[in-house]
Each structure stands twice: as structure tokens, then as C-alpha cells.
Design a protein around this motif. Structure first.
Motif, mmCIF file in Angstrom:
data_model
loop_
_atom_site.group_PDB
_atom_site.id
_atom_site.type_symbol
_atom_site.label_atom_id
_atom_site.label_comp_id
_atom_site.label_asym_id
_atom_site.label_seq_id
_atom_site.Cartn_x
_atom_site.Cartn_y
_atom_site.Cartn_z
ATOM 1 N N MET A 1 0.849 -1.196 0.000
ATOM 2 C CA MET A 1 0.000 0.000 0.000
ATOM 3 C C MET A 1 0.883 1.244 0.000
ATOM 4 S SD MET A 1 -2.882 1.639 0.404
ATOM 5 C CE MET A 1 -2.932 3.407 0.545
ATOM 6 N N GLN A 2 0.661 2.089 -1.000
ATOM 7 C CA GLN A 2 1.503 3.283 -1.148
ATOM 8 C C GLN A 2 0.743 4.558 -0.785
ATOM 9 O OE1 GLN A 2 4.434 4.125 -3.666
ATOM 10 N NE2 GLN A 2 5.384 2.353 -2.731
ATOM 11 N N ILE A 3 1.505 5.540 -0.377
ATOM 12 C CA ILE A 3 0.925 6.831 -0.056
ATOM 13 C C ILE A 3 1.712 7.871 -0.852
ATOM 14 C CG2 ILE A 3 2.388 7.344 1.967
ATOM 15 C CD1 ILE A 3 -0.243 8.163 3.362
ATOM 16 N N ILE A 5 2.383 12.114 -1.495
ATOM 17 C CA ILE A 5 2.188 13.488 -1.011
ATOM 18 C C ILE A 5 2.663 14.443 -2.093
ATOM 19 C CG2 ILE A 5 2.997 15.187 0.712
ATOM 20 C CD1 ILE A 5 1.190 13.023 1.880
ATOM 21 N N THR B 129 13.523 18.279 -8.021
ATOM 22 C CA THR B 129 12.443 19.263 -8.059
ATOM 23 C C THR B 129 11.062 18.610 -8.037
ATOM 24 O OG1 THR B 129 12.641 19.247 -10.442
ATOM 25 C CG2 THR B 129 13.757 21.049 -9.268
ATOM 26 N N SER B 131 7.777 17.366 -6.842
ATOM 27 C CA SER B 131 7.021 17.737 -5.640
ATOM 28 C C SER B 131 6.215 16.561 -5.093
ATOM 29 C CB SER B 131 6.089 18.901 -5.952
ATOM 30 O OG SER B 131 5.132 18.493 -6.900
ATOM 31 N N ARG B 132 6.059 15.509 -5.909
ATOM 32 C CA ARG B 132 5.272 14.351 -5.472
ATOM 33 C C ARG B 132 6.203 13.307 -4.864
ATOM 34 N NH1 ARG B 132 3.093 9.642 -7.763
ATOM 35 N NH2 ARG B 132 0.996 9.156 -7.019
ATOM 36 N N ARG B 133 5.889 12.902 -3.658
ATOM 37 C CA ARG B 133 6.722 11.915 -2.967
ATOM 38 C C ARG B 133 5.865 10.749 -2.514
ATOM 39 N NH1 ARG B 133 9.611 16.442 0.732
ATOM 40 N NH2 ARG B 133 10.695 17.495 -0.952
ATOM 41 N N THR B 134 6.425 9.580 -2.604
ATOM 42 C CA THR B 134 5.648 8.405 -2.215
ATOM 43 C C THR B 134 6.380 7.599 -1.150
ATOM 44 O OG1 THR B 134 6.651 7.079 -3.927
ATOM 45 C CG2 THR B 134 4.588 8.158 -4.502
ATOM 46 N N ALA B 135 5.593 6.827 -0.414
ATOM 47 C CA ALA B 135 6.180 5.946 0.604
ATOM 48 C C ALA B 135 5.249 4.766 0.811
ATOM 49 C CB ALA B 135 6.337 6.709 1.914
ATOM 50 N N ASP B 136 5.817 3.699 1.338
ATOM 51 C CA ASP B 136 5.024 2.520 1.676
ATOM 52 C C ASP B 136 4.340 2.734 3.016
ATOM 53 O OD1 ASP B 136 4.928 0.540 -0.174
ATOM 54 O OD2 ASP B 136 6.874 -0.306 0.358
ATOM 55 N N LEU B 137 3.096 2.280 3.098
ATOM 56 C CA LEU B 137 2.408 2.353 4.397
ATOM 57 C C LEU B 137 2.632 1.049 5.159
ATOM 58 C CD1 LEU B 137 -1.048 4.160 4.256
ATOM 59 C CD2 LEU B 137 0.943 4.689 5.629
ATOM 60 N N LYS B 204 17.629 9.102 7.250
ATOM 61 C CA LYS B 204 17.153 9.864 6.092
ATOM 62 C C LYS B 204 17.213 9.033 4.816
ATOM 63 C CE LYS B 204 18.175 14.456 4.232
ATOM 64 N NZ LYS B 204 17.024 15.183 4.734
ATOM 65 N N LYS B 205 16.241 9.244 3.941
ATOM 66 C CA LYS B 205 16.270 8.572 2.639
ATOM 67 C C LYS B 205 17.300 9.295 1.785
ATOM 68 C CE LYS B 205 13.222 7.263 -1.156
ATOM 69 N NZ LYS B 205 11.893 7.431 -1.742
ATOM 70 N N SER B 212 10.609 2.138 -3.049
ATOM 71 C CA SER B 212 10.523 1.561 -1.700
ATOM 72 C C SER B 212 11.107 0.152 -1.675
ATOM 73 C CB SER B 212 9.073 1.507 -1.245
ATOM 74 O OG SER B 212 8.577 2.797 -1.115
ATOM 75 N N ARG B 293 8.236 4.519 -6.573
ATOM 76 C CA ARG B 293 7.192 3.616 -6.057
ATOM 77 C C ARG B 293 7.831 2.452 -5.342
ATOM 78 N NH1 ARG B 293 2.245 4.845 -7.222
ATOM 79 N NH2 ARG B 293 1.884 6.354 -8.848
#
Lengths: 127, 293
Positions: A1-3, A5, B129, B131-137, B204-205, B212, B293
Motif C-alpha cells: 500500500m503506497q501513499i 504526497i 524538483t 514535488s510528489r513523494r511516495t512511501a510505503d504504508l 534519512k532517505k 521503496s 514507487r
């Protein structure tokens, strides 16, 4: 599951986080009891300030969508899906609207309501 | 030529070839493979600096590695024909000073390349630059990435070696005693390893574009490598502690050489084997790449 921002979106990052976590819970992508990443992990992965993620988690915990279990971490609340439906902002607007209507019908003027509102806010802002 | 000398020469030649020939060549071929397969025109986000800068880096790395090779050969010849060993170690054995100092020299180019990778990633973050950042929940805990058994093995080896060392020396707990000092050094070194591991896990990443999945894989490889290093260090200290008691100090120099090779194999070898370009998602470095991703 990805989020995801978007820093250029009109909504602040903490609001985007809240919205996406709620959507994931509503869509069953996150099940009750599922562990969530730690504040530090999510902040690091999204390159956000820890405080931003902490604020989102605090508000989600207040709404009983997630729950913190001390050192074991943060998990989706058992009633998270139901509680997602509760919109605290809408509820606050509704309550305030009712109060304002009641005050206006009693003849209280708008500046008087503003002054009273500010005074009440100052008195209870520490709650 | 004594058995001690023969064992040392074999180990030292292997140390020269492994750390100043094999691994540098492997590292250079990996970097050149990435430069050729993922060129700056198609993968601009991978190169925050002009490609010429990386080519200069490769040339310098190759030059220093070759220099390390020459230093190794010079040390070997000096130890064989020039040095009077009776002045360096008890019983006239070859001193473990030679492979230890040489080992440290051999790791300098690798540390330099690690530092340059770090500054490259820093630049990558500065010029990013998107602006969209993603991460695993998904929670990324230590035991999600490495086996609890491996962590337990590293902890037990450390505790076992400290107890073994103290036992061999009659549980003399005075601060000035060798076994207590070794225990403190071991605890401090393992503390450092733990800090590096924690930074890798929760820090820090570094690469803003990394997916991910790639990040988790890289962290898992780093953590496993650190745990293997901790175990190797404990085993080496255990053998060193037994040294004087069991009269195996004729093996000192050869063991020190093997120890440095083990460090190389468990850090450079394990990482190069498990972090491969073919298994990494390079699409995120394309000009119009979506957010990681």
C-alpha cells in the motif's frame, strides 16, 4: 500500500496524509490491527518533518482511526473503518452553526458573537 | 621457511589480490556497466554532475587501487627479504602489524568511493524538483528485513567471546587487563555497528528517487552485512584471546590477513553480490519518471 504526497497541492501535507490513510482504511487496503510505519520512518521516506507526520497521526488517533500501542507502534483502530466516516470538521461546523443561529435569534449581534467566540477560544485554547 | 611464514605469505598474497585487484576491478566494471547501460541522456536524474566527473572518479579509484597493489607487493618483498622479524614480534614470527596496516591502506579507496557516493546522493536531493513523494504504508522493522536468528547469533557470539576471553584469563575484571579492554573495544565497535544499522533502517532517505522495494532491499543487505561483520569481529577477537593461552601466536599475521579479507568479503563482497544493477529499478532516474514507487 503506497501513499503519495504532493508538496505543491493546496492541501497541507498532514491533511493529505490523513485523507489517504482514511481512504486506505475505508477501502480495506488497511485492515483493523494492521501496523503502520513509525512517524520517523514515514517522515524519512516522504522527506517531511517528523512533526508533520506526528500531527497527522495525532489527529487520526483522536478520530479513533488509528491507535498507538506504546513501544509496539501504531496500528489501525479496530473500529477504524466506521470512525473514518466521522468528519470532525463538518461536525464542528454544524455545532457552531447551530449555536450562531440560536444566538442570532436571541438578538445577539455579529460583532458580539465574534467577541464572545474569541474570548471563549482564548479561555479554552489550552484544552 | 617456517610454517608460520608460508601461511602468512599465502594469506598475504590472497589479501593483495582480493582487496587491491579483484574487488576494485569488480567495482569499476559495475560503475562502467551503469554508465554504459543507463546513460545520462536517458537517465539524467542519476547524474547530478557531468558524466566526465564520474569518469575522473573511476580513473582516480583505479590509480589508488593499483598503488595499493604495488604497496602490497613492496610490503611482501620487504617482509620476505629485508625486515628483521625478531625486532617486531615475539619468537621472531612475522608481525601482524604488516597485514593490519596494509589492510587499512587497502580500504582507503573504497572509503573514498563511498564518500563520493554519499555526496552524489546529497546533490541528487538538492537538485530534486519533484514535488510528489511516495512511501510505503508498511512498517519497516529490523525483523521484517533480517532474521531474528541472525541478530541473536551476532549477540550470542559477542557475549560468548567476551565470556570466553574472561574465562581464559581467570575472570580478572580490573580495567587495565587485556581481556577487559578487549571486551570494551568489542562493545564499543558493536555499538558503532548498531548505530550504523539504525541509521540505515530509520535514517534519512539518501536517494530521493529510489523505489521503496529497492530501498528495503538495500537496507536488508546493509543490515545483514553489518551482522556478518559483527560475527567475524567476535570470532577474530575470540581467536586472538586464545592466542597466548594455546600457543597459536605463530598464526597471528596470517590470521590478521584473513581477518581483513573476511571484512572485505562480508562488506564489499556481500554488497556487490546482492545489490545488482539488473535487480534495481532505474526507470525512476528517467527525465519523465513518475515519483518513486
Amino acid at each position: 500500500m503506497q501513499i503519495a504526497i504532493d508538496l505543491e497541492a493546496s492541501a497541507p501535507p498532514f491533511a493529505q496524509l490523513i485523507d489517504q490513510i482514511k481512504r486506505a482504511v475505508r477501502a480495506n487496503k488497511l485492515q483493523p490491527g494492521d501496523p503502520l510505519p513509525s512517524i520517523r520512518q514515514l517522515a524519512s521516506d516522504l522527506d517531511l518533518n517528523n512533526k508533520t507526520v506526528a500531527k497527522a497521526y495525532r489527529l487520526l488517533e483522536r478520530d479513533a482511526v488509528i491507535q498507538s500501542r506504546g513501544y509496539r507502534g501504531t496500528f489501525v483502530h479496530p473500529d477504524g473503518k466506521i470512525n473514518c466516516a466521522v468528519d470532525m470538521n463538518a461536525w464542528a461546523e454544524e455545532k457552531l452553526g447551530d449555536t450562531i443561529l440560536e444566538l442570532r435569534s436571541a438578538g445577539v449581534t455579529v460583532p458580539e458573537i465574534n467577541t464572545a467566540f474569541r474570548s471563549a477560544m482564548n479561555e479554552h485554547s489550552g484544552d | 621457511m617456517t610454517l608460520s611464514d608460508t601461511l602468512f605469505y599465502i594469506a598475504f598474497v590472497s589479501q593483495i589480490l582480493l582487496l587491491s585487484w579483484y574487488f576494485p576491478n569488480k567495482m569499476i566494471s559495475r560503475i562502467e556497466h551503469v554508465l554504459a547501460t543507463y546513460p545520462a541522456e536517458a537517465y539524467p536524474k542519476l547524474y547530478p554532475m557531468p558524466v566526465a566527473h564520474y569518469r575522473i572518479g573511476i580513473r582516480r579509484f583505479r590509480m589508488f587501487s593499483r598503488l595499493g597493489l604495488l604497496i602490497g607487493v613492496a610490503i611482501l618483498l620487504s617482509v620476505m627479504f629485508v625486515v628483521d622479524h625478531s625486532g617486531f614480534a615475539e619468537h621472531g614470527y612475522i608481525s601482524s602489524f604488516w597485514p593490519a596496516v596494509y589492510g587499512m591502506i587497502q580500504f582507503v579507496p573504497f572509503m573514498a568511493i563511498e564518500l563520493s557516493e554519499y555526496s552524489n546522493l546529497k546533490l541528487m536531493r538538492q537538485v530534486n524538483t519533484v514535488s510528489r513523494r511516495t512511501a510505503d504504508l508498511q512498517r519497516r522493522g529490523l525483523f521484517d528485513l533480517v532474521s531474528p536468528w541472525l541478530v541473536a547469533l551476532a549477540g550470542l557470539t559477542l557475549a560468548g567471546v567476551i565470556l570466553f576471553d574472561l574465562y581464559l584469563h581467570g575472570f580478572n575484571l580490573s580495567l587495565g587487563h587485556d581481556s577487559v579492554q578487549r571486551a570494551l573495544v568489542m562493545l564499543a565497535s558493536n555499538g558503532m555497528i548498531a548505530l550504523v544499522g539504525l541509521y540505515s533502517l530509520y535514517g534519512k532517505k539518501l536517494d530521493p528517487h529510489q523505489t521503496s522495494a529497492d530501498r528495503s532491499h538495500r537496507i536488508a543487505v546493509n543490515l545483514k552485512s553489518l551482522l556478518y561483520l559483527s560475527i567475524a569481529m567476535s570470532v577474530f577477537v575470540g581467536i586472538s584471546a586464545a592466542d597466548g593461552v594455546y600457543d597459536i601466536d605463530f598464526l597471528d599475521a596470517a590470521l590478521m590477513s584473513v581477518y581483513f579479507q573476511a571484512i572485505g568479503l562480508l562488506s564489499l563482497g556481500y554488497t556487490t553480490r546482492n545489490v545488482q544493477a539488473e535487480r534495481t529499478n532505474f526507470d525512476v532516474y528517467k527525465a519523465e519518471a513518475p515519483a518513486a514507487r
